[in-house]
Motif scaffolding. Sequence first.
Motif, PDB file in Angstrom:
ATOM      1  N   UNK A 116      32.849 -28.333   6.990  1.00  0.00           N
ATOM      2  CA  UNK A 116      33.781 -29.529   7.323  1.00  0.00           C
ATOM      3  C   UNK A 116      34.996 -28.597   7.829  1.00  0.00           C
ATOM      4  N   UNK A 117      35.055 -28.968   9.402  1.00  0.00           N
ATOM      5  CA  UNK A 117      35.936 -27.779   9.701  1.00  0.00           C
ATOM      6  C   UNK A 117      37.094 -28.656  10.701  1.00  0.00           C
ATOM      7  N   UNK A 118      38.347 -28.062  10.896  1.00  0.00           N
ATOM      8  CA  UNK A 118      39.265 -28.474  11.623  1.00  0.00           C
ATOM      9  C   UNK A 118      39.946 -27.608  12.387  1.00  0.00           C
ATOM     10  N   UNK A 119      40.012 -27.504  13.529  1.00  0.00           N
ATOM     11  CA  UNK A 119      40.468 -26.370  14.516  1.00  0.00           C
ATOM     12  C   UNK A 119      41.621 -26.632  15.241  1.00  0.00           C
ATOM     13  N   UNK A 120      42.740 -26.028  14.752  1.00  0.00           N
ATOM     14  CA  UNK A 120      44.046 -26.019  15.466  1.00  0.00           C
ATOM     15  C   UNK A 120      44.098 -25.531  16.961  1.00  0.00           C
ATOM     16  N   UNK A 215      34.814 -31.394  13.007  1.00  0.00           N
ATOM     17  CA  UNK A 215      33.425 -31.898  12.999  1.00  0.00           C
ATOM     18  C   UNK A 215      32.616 -31.355  11.583  1.00  0.00           C
ATOM     19  N   UNK A 216      31.729 -31.861  11.175  1.00  0.00           N
ATOM     20  CA  UNK A 216      30.863 -31.506  10.222  1.00  0.00           C
ATOM     21  C   UNK A 216      29.748 -30.806  10.721  1.00  0.00           C
ATOM     22  N   UNK A 217      29.341 -29.585  10.119  1.00  0.00           N
ATOM     23  CA  UNK A 217      28.290 -28.670  10.696  1.00  0.00           C
ATOM     24  C   UNK A 217      27.360 -28.722   9.561  1.00  0.00           C
ATOM     25  N   UNK A 218      25.943 -29.043   9.615  1.00  0.00           N
ATOM     26  CA  UNK A 218      25.006 -28.739   8.514  1.00  0.00           C
ATOM     27  C   UNK A 218      24.048 -27.506   8.986  1.00  0.00           C
ATOM     28  N   UNK A 219      23.986 -26.513   8.208  1.00  0.00           N
ATOM     29  CA  UNK A 219      23.104 -25.339   8.725  1.00  0.00           C
ATOM     30  C   UNK A 219      21.713 -25.463   7.852  1.00  0.00           C
ATOM     31  N   UNK A 220      20.850 -25.691   8.446  1.00  0.00           N
ATOM     32  CA  UNK A 220      19.577 -26.112   7.928  1.00  0.00           C
ATOM     33  C   UNK A 220      18.726 -24.914   7.748  1.00  0.00           C
ATOM     34  N   UNK A 221      18.382 -24.371   6.552  1.00  0.00           N
ATOM     35  CA  UNK A 221      17.552 -23.194   6.547  1.00  0.00           C
ATOM     36  C   UNK A 221      16.451 -23.711   5.756  1.00  0.00           C
TER      37      UNK A 221
END
Length: 295
Positions: A116-120, A215-221
């Motif tokens: 879960x990311x927040x970019x300034x 954004x929410x980023x789901x890294x599927x491995x």
Amino acid sequence: SCSPGSGGMGGSLYNVGGRETYSCVRPDYDNSEECAEDEYYCGEEGMKHFSLRPDPQVPWPTEEDAPDFRETTTEFYSVVEGLSERLFRTFAEVLGLESRDALLDVARRHTSALSLSNLMLGHEGEVVVPGHADITAFTILSHDPSRDASGTACLQVLSEGRWADLAPPKDGDPPSFLVNLGQIMERWSNGTLKATLHRVVRNDLSTTSGKRRQCFVYFRNTDYDTVLRPLAKAANGAGAVDGDRGEGKGRYQPEVMADYAQKRLAAFYTDVPVREAFAIYNKDVISRMDYLKLL
């Protein structure tokens, strides 16, 4: 992905370069006694990814500090995991595999991370995350398109040798996901499907009315013990690989998922310059020389 956090095997919180990120690995994992008896989870390699009681899998913030955070995050993880299973079956058909579950069957006990990311905001064009292709089968991104956020405005993809902005959503467009192909999918396809080279840049404070990228980023491995090898013929019809042996002398040699990831991430924890670390990380999809030209 993410590194183990204090108090749990699958979570971390970090703030770097104007980017605030909370990451967790398998927040749905229940380290009950039944799971603890499975060597996959409690063996030497398994304990690098999964916790054992009494340690939690994820060091969640308290309900008082973040109401509904755990429930909402876990629910979202479940939703994108379900989407990922549909994508695995779709790509199995694209690759012409005998079973629609061929890819899913090597990824049912996966170690996928959710960030879960927040970019300034900052100066326009300033690179926050250099160009790279995720070491995933694919990555599912849900960008915040609301008025107070920049959505996909900070994400650029490599197109015909140049970094290109993504087209912003139009007013009235329904919420959507962005799917980037990862290096594992390129390997499975023997280079027919290309991993998405992308980077994150800052929005210009003067032109975005104070918007931020969230954004929410789901890294599927895959499962950590999956052997990654080409499963399809190359685009030119050459390099057919026996799915059981995978011992061809082609571009992609068989590698176990855990070792594969470690080899590509290790340089980030050394004194190697960041640009060289990313060149190593991307070595399967772009040559070192071509990669450094992009920077």
